[in-house]
Motif scaffolding. Structure first.
Motif, PDB file in Angstrom:
ATOM      1  N   ILE A  84       0.831  -1.199   0.000  1.00 26.09           N
ATOM      2  CA  ILE A  84       0.000   0.000   0.000  1.00 26.09           C
ATOM      3  C   ILE A  84       0.868   1.253   0.000  1.00 26.09           C
ATOM      4  N   GLY A  85       1.904   1.264   0.839  1.00 25.92           N
ATOM      5  CA  GLY A  85       2.796   2.410   0.895  1.00 25.92           C
ATOM      6  C   GLY A  85       3.476   2.683  -0.438  1.00 25.92           C
ATOM      7  N   VAL A  86       3.962   1.636  -1.076  1.00 23.14           N
ATOM      8  CA  VAL A  86       4.626   1.778  -2.373  1.00 23.14           C
ATOM      9  C   VAL A  86       3.618   2.209  -3.443  1.00 23.14           C
ATOM     10  N   GLY A  87       2.418   1.660  -3.373  1.00 23.77           N
ATOM     11  CA  GLY A  87       1.388   2.036  -4.341  1.00 23.77           C
ATOM     12  C   GLY A  87       1.105   3.529  -4.308  1.00 23.77           C
ATOM     13  N   PHE A  88       0.994   4.077  -3.110  1.00 25.04           N
ATOM     14  CA  PHE A  88       0.735   5.517  -3.000  1.00 25.04           C
ATOM     15  C   PHE A  88       1.942   6.348  -3.424  1.00 25.04           C
ATOM     16  N   LYS A  89       3.132   5.836  -3.203  1.00 26.38           N
ATOM     17  CA  LYS A  89       4.333   6.544  -3.675  1.00 26.38           C
ATOM     18  C   LYS A  89       4.321   6.635  -5.201  1.00 26.38           C
ATOM     19  N   LEU A  90       3.994   5.541  -5.859  1.00 28.75           N
ATOM     20  CA  LEU A  90       3.925   5.522  -7.324  1.00 28.75           C
ATOM     21  C   LEU A  90       2.817   6.433  -7.847  1.00 28.75           C
ATOM     22  N   LEU A  91       1.701   6.475  -7.113  1.00 31.16           N
ATOM     23  CA  LEU A  91       0.577   7.325  -7.510  1.00 31.16           C
ATOM     24  C   LEU A  91       0.954   8.802  -7.371  1.00 31.16           C
ATOM     25  N   LYS A  92       1.600   9.142  -6.272  1.00 35.68           N
ATOM     26  CA  LYS A  92       2.021  10.526  -6.038  1.00 35.68           C
ATOM     27  C   LYS A  92       3.014  10.984  -7.089  1.00 35.68           C
ATOM     28  N   GLU A  93       3.913  10.093  -7.483  1.00 31.13           N
ATOM     29  CA  GLU A  93       4.941  10.433  -8.468  1.00 31.13           C
ATOM     30  C   GLU A  93       4.410  10.452  -9.889  1.00 31.13           C
ATOM     31  N   GLY A  94       3.190   9.946 -10.082  1.00 27.81           N
ATOM     32  CA  GLY A  94       2.594   9.928 -11.415  1.00 27.81           C
ATOM     33  C   GLY A  94       2.998   8.740 -12.259  1.00 27.81           C
ATOM     34  N   TYR A  95       3.691   7.757 -11.645  1.00 32.44           N
ATOM     35  CA  TYR A  95       4.079   6.567 -12.410  1.00 32.44           C
ATOM     36  C   TYR A  95       2.848   5.730 -12.758  1.00 32.44           C
ATOM     37  N   ILE A  96       1.887   5.700 -11.819  1.00 34.91           N
ATOM     38  CA  ILE A  96       0.587   5.083 -12.102  1.00 34.91           C
ATOM     39  C   ILE A  96      -0.473   6.176 -12.020  1.00 34.91           C
ATOM     40  N   GLN A  97      -1.561   5.989 -12.755  1.00 36.93           N
ATOM     41  CA  GLN A  97      -2.613   7.008 -12.784  1.00 36.93           C
ATOM     42  C   GLN A  97      -3.790   6.677 -11.860  1.00 36.93           C
ATOM     43  N   ALA A  98      -3.825   5.453 -11.343  1.00 38.39           N
ATOM     44  CA  ALA A  98      -4.871   5.040 -10.410  1.00 38.39           C
ATOM     45  C   ALA A  98      -4.313   3.920  -9.549  1.00 38.39           C
ATOM     46  N   PHE A  99      -4.872   3.770  -8.345  1.00 35.52           N
ATOM     47  CA  PHE A  99      -4.394   2.740  -7.428  1.00 35.52           C
ATOM     48  C   PHE A  99      -5.583   2.099  -6.733  1.00 35.52           C
ATOM     49  N   SER A 100      -5.570   0.780  -6.654  1.00 35.59           N
ATOM     50  CA  SER A 100      -6.662   0.073  -5.985  1.00 35.59           C
ATOM     51  C   SER A 100      -6.120  -1.059  -5.124  1.00 35.59           C
ATOM     52  N   SER A 101      -6.867  -1.370  -4.071  1.00 29.72           N
ATOM     53  CA  SER A 101      -6.461  -2.424  -3.140  1.00 29.72           C
ATOM     54  C   SER A 101      -7.669  -2.949  -2.396  1.00 29.72           C
ATOM     55  N   ALA A 102      -7.648  -4.242  -2.081  1.00 31.94           N
ATOM     56  CA  ALA A 102      -8.677  -4.841  -1.224  1.00 31.94           C
ATOM     57  C   ALA A 102      -8.146  -5.001   0.192  1.00 31.94           C
TER      58      ALA A 102
END
Length: 312
Positions: A84-102
């Motif tokens: 989750i932490g890494v996912g939000f880092k990638l989202l903040k940096e713009g590497y991914i445009q959306a992030f989802s998790s269960a």
């Protein structure tokens, strides 16, 4: 477009998440890429067991996980290397445009607010749930758990967020916004609803239709149902039980079948600066697939920028 998926979050992760990613891959066009965040070795093993090439996906390897019962704020701060932490880092940096998790819902909320942050002007983000209408179609309920306690101006903003979500994701034309209450009359309710009603009545930001009761939730009185997260979560959990009860009783009914959470994928966190979707902890591969597709739809609809424009 790159869509990030936490493959370590959820009661049945990583298998359910990876199997869901396979189904999502089949539904996505070539230019939309899934980025799987979590233990790459395990993910590749699951893909190979299902005769799926790992080359269809991108991987960001991490083995650290925020557990479902962990304290959200502490976990986000103490586990920056978690999926989750890494996912939000990638989202903040713009590497991914959306992030989802269960995974851990609280961690997803805290991560959203600490990383991509709340849209300027939005007091509190909200989470939504889909409710089926008896005559077909659907309604949107918010908040369903992000904010147990709310003030009147927060509920007013939920009306804006829900209305924009309904318009741009579910193609609702001028959606009708109702305030959940214990009666239809303007003078009914607790202190919160009594203070919120005149704010909604006077606004030109959405199509307010007045108070609605619990019995109106599956009818035609409104399209967007606004309440505090304490009330909304209780209503949501009760509605979810309808589907499970009919299954256990061996009843087959088209209306109650639509209480199944799987086709809707997850709950978006509305009011933050990027598309974030939280799935049910018990998400199946079908639910994971639809969670990814909802994330994609939020990017394609440019929903975040439309919310920003409403709060200028």
């Amino acid at each position: 477009m790159k869509i990030g998926l936490d493959i370590m979050g959820g009661d049945y992760a990583p298998k359910a998440a990876v199997l869901g990613a396979i189904e999502a891959y089949k539904a996505l066009p070539e230019e939309q890429k899934l980025v799987l965040i979590g233990d790459k070795e395990i993910a590749v093993s699951i893909l190979q067991e299902n005769n799926v090439s790992p080359d269809y996906f991108e991987f960001v390897h991490t083995t650290e996980v925020i557990g479902m019962a962990e304290h959200p704020t502490k976990a986000i701060a103490q586990k920056p290397g978690s999926s989750i932490g890494v996912g939000f880092k990638l989202l903040k940096e713009g590497y991914i445009q959306a992030f989802s998790s269960a995974g851990n819902t609280g961690a997803m909320l805290v991560g959203s607010m600490f990383s991509v942050k709340t849209i300027p002007g939005v007091i509190r983000p909200a989470m939504t749930a889909i409710v089926p209408k008896l005559k077909g179609g659907l309604g949107i309920l918010l908040d369903v758990g992000a904010n147990a306690d709310c003030k009147p101006d927060v509920l007013l903003q939920f009306g804006i967020l829900g209305s924009l979500f309904g318009q741009h994701i579910y193609n609702m034309q001028n959606p009708r916004v109702g305030l959940m209450n214990i009666g239809e009359e303007e003078e009914k309710g607790n202190m919160l609803s009594l203070a919120t009603y005149p704010l909604m009545k006077d606004t030109a930001l959405f199509n307010f239709v007045g108070n609605v009761e619990g019995r109106d939730l599956f009818g035609e009185s409104a399209d967007i149902f606004v309440c505090d997260g304490f009330t909304g979560n209780i209503v949501l959990k009760l509605a979810e039980s309808f589907y499970m009860i009919t299954r256990k009783k061996g009843l087959k009914d088209e209306f109650f079948d639509r209480f199944n959470y799987e086709p809707h994928g997850g709950s978006p966190i509305l009011g933050v600066n990027a598309p974030v979707v939280v799935g049910h902890g018990i998400s199946s591969p079908e639910a994971i697939k639809n969670m990814v597709l909802l994330s994609r739809n939020m990017v394609e609809s440019d929903l975040v920028n439309k919310i920003k424009q409403a709060f200028v």
